[in-house]
Design an enzyme around this catalytic site. Structure first.
Site, PDB file in Angstrom:
ATOM      1  N   ALA A 239       0.822  -1.215   0.000  1.00 21.88           N
ATOM      2  CA  ALA A 239       0.000   0.000   0.000  1.00 21.88           C
ATOM      3  C   ALA A 239       0.859   1.269   0.000  1.00 21.88           C
ATOM      4  CB  ALA A 239      -0.937  -0.016   1.205  1.00 21.88           C
ATOM      5  N   HIS A 240       0.173   2.412  -0.005  1.00 23.77           N
ATOM      6  CA  HIS A 240       0.846   3.704  -0.125  1.00 23.77           C
ATOM      7  C   HIS A 240       1.748   4.004   1.063  1.00 23.77           C
ATOM      8  CE1 HIS A 240      -1.925   5.635   2.770  1.00 23.77           C
ATOM      9  NE2 HIS A 240      -2.849   4.870   2.206  1.00 23.77           N
ATOM     10  N   ASN A 241       2.905   4.592   0.774  1.00 26.55           N
ATOM     11  CA  ASN A 241       3.878   5.052   1.768  1.00 26.55           C
ATOM     12  C   ASN A 241       4.504   3.927   2.581  1.00 26.55           C
ATOM     13  OD1 ASN A 241       1.789   7.559   1.524  1.00 26.55           O
ATOM     14  ND2 ASN A 241       3.886   8.265   1.885  1.00 26.55           N
ATOM     15  N   SER A 259       1.694   2.975   5.106  1.00 25.28           N
ATOM     16  CA  SER A 259       2.661   3.619   6.006  1.00 25.28           C
ATOM     17  C   SER A 259       3.373   2.660   6.942  1.00 25.28           C
ATOM     18  CB  SER A 259       1.975   4.725   6.824  1.00 25.28           C
ATOM     19  OG  SER A 259       1.451   5.713   5.964  1.00 25.28           O
TER      20      SER A 259
END
EC number: 2.3.1.191
Length: 346
Positions: A239-241, A259
């Site tokens: 997923a993102h980051n 994250s």
């Protein structure tokens, strides 16, 4: 191509036990060995096969000592498994090399393409893309605006790389992987969800391998990062980051929520799920199908859901198997207690 035991031993710096002139032209599994093939023994569970295999040559570790007669020629090496990997790479390199740019491709005028690339039919290379030396871009690959691809990287058929992403040197990205799709970012508003623009990118450092149909989402802001030497299997969701550390390996169907930071030299089994906004230390081993809801310290091995230290999980598993027996024991003790109460009342 055909190689003698002597040629193979010289290449691997191994010691021959048997006929140094026996030749092989293919590889086989030890339990399915055929004359004219080379196989290997690295896992002790397969030792019994070495006495019956029909393979002509077997790679073994230097400390292997046979307990009965072996018909095959042995080549003793420091690490049979890694030496097999060297041979497989040698065979792979012997395949004809793809070169040139197919006429049925689209390459934007602003793209910078090295002379040594291969670009297959129906590939699409967008504006301001930079492609390094000896890159191989197979058919139907899409490369978005401002993407950079380092030297010697391979993009197999159907790979999609969204705008602004960076791919390092000596990477391998397998078929239908998607790099840089939007992260799953939505804000609740008046009973519905409003999309949050994902304006970051993905950075894949050098020597990373990414399996087929794996997806790595772009960051909301900043970068989603896969560090140098990491290896990701098929069907993984990042997923993102997220940040994945150097030389960390992940088996198929792992899911990493946004994250989360995963350290270096970790080993992650299949179908492991990571919660978001947690940190996993270095050299962490995680068993298959584990659920990771919290931070994990370095140099630990965990298993289960929620994941606990592996030894604790093993003890719990043993106890679970004994639950029916323990239940009967508890019922028997309850009866005995009731009988004692009645006797005391009398």
């Amino acid at each position: 191509m055909e190689f003698s035991a002597q040629q193979i031993a010289d290449f691997l710096h191994g010691e021959i036990i048997g006929d140094n002139q026996v030749k092989v032209n293919n590889l086989s599994k030890i339990e399915e060995g055929k004359p004219g093939t080379l196989t290997f023994l690295a896992n002790p569970k397969y030792t019994h096969h070495i006495y019956t295999t029909q393979a002509s040559i077997v790679l073994v570790n230097r400390d292997f000592e046979p307990e009965q007669k072996i018909n095959a020629t042995l080549i003793k090496v420091d690490d049979a498994y890694s030496c097999l990997a060297q041979l497989l790479n040698l065979v792979n390199q012997a395949r004809p090399e793809k070169k040139g740019i197919d006429k049925d491709t689209y390459i934007a005028a602003s793209a910078t393409i090295s002379q040594s690339v291969y670009i297959g039919a129906f590939a699409y290379v967008s504006e301001n893309v930079k492609v390094g030396e000896n890159v191989k871009i197979y058919p139907q690959v899409y490369i978005g605006d401002n993407v950079t691809i380092g030297d010697n990287t391979i993009l197999y058929p159907g790979v999609k790389i969204y705008h602004d992403c960076v791919i390092g040197k000596n990477c391998i990205i397998h078929a239908s992987a998607v790099i840089g799709a939007d992260g799953f970012g939505f804000a609740p508003h008046n009973g519905a969800y409003v999309k949050i623009a994902q304006i970051g990118n993905v950075i894949i450092e050098d020597q990373v391998e990414i399996g087929a149909n794996t997806t790595i989402d772009r960051a909301t802001m900043g970068s989603t990062i896969v560090r140098k030497g990491a290896k990701l299997d098929n069907l993984i969701q990042v997923a993102h980051n997220v940040e994945i550390g150097e030389n960390t390996v992940m088996a198929a169907q792992v899911g990493v929520a946004g994250s989360t930071k995963i350290g270096s030299h970790c080993m992650v089994g299949g179908q492991v799920g990571f919660a978001g906004h947690i940190t996993i230390g270095d050299r962490v081993n995680i068993g298959a199908q584990s659920g990771i809801p919290n931070h994990v310290s370095s140099d630990t091995s965990i298993l289960g859901y929620p994941a606990v230290p592996a030894r604790e999980f093993a003890r719990s598993t043993v106890m679970i198997k004994k639950l029916p027996e323990l239940n009967q024991t508890v019922k028997q003790l309850q009866k005995e207690i009731e009988n004692l109460k009645k006797q005391l009342e009398k």
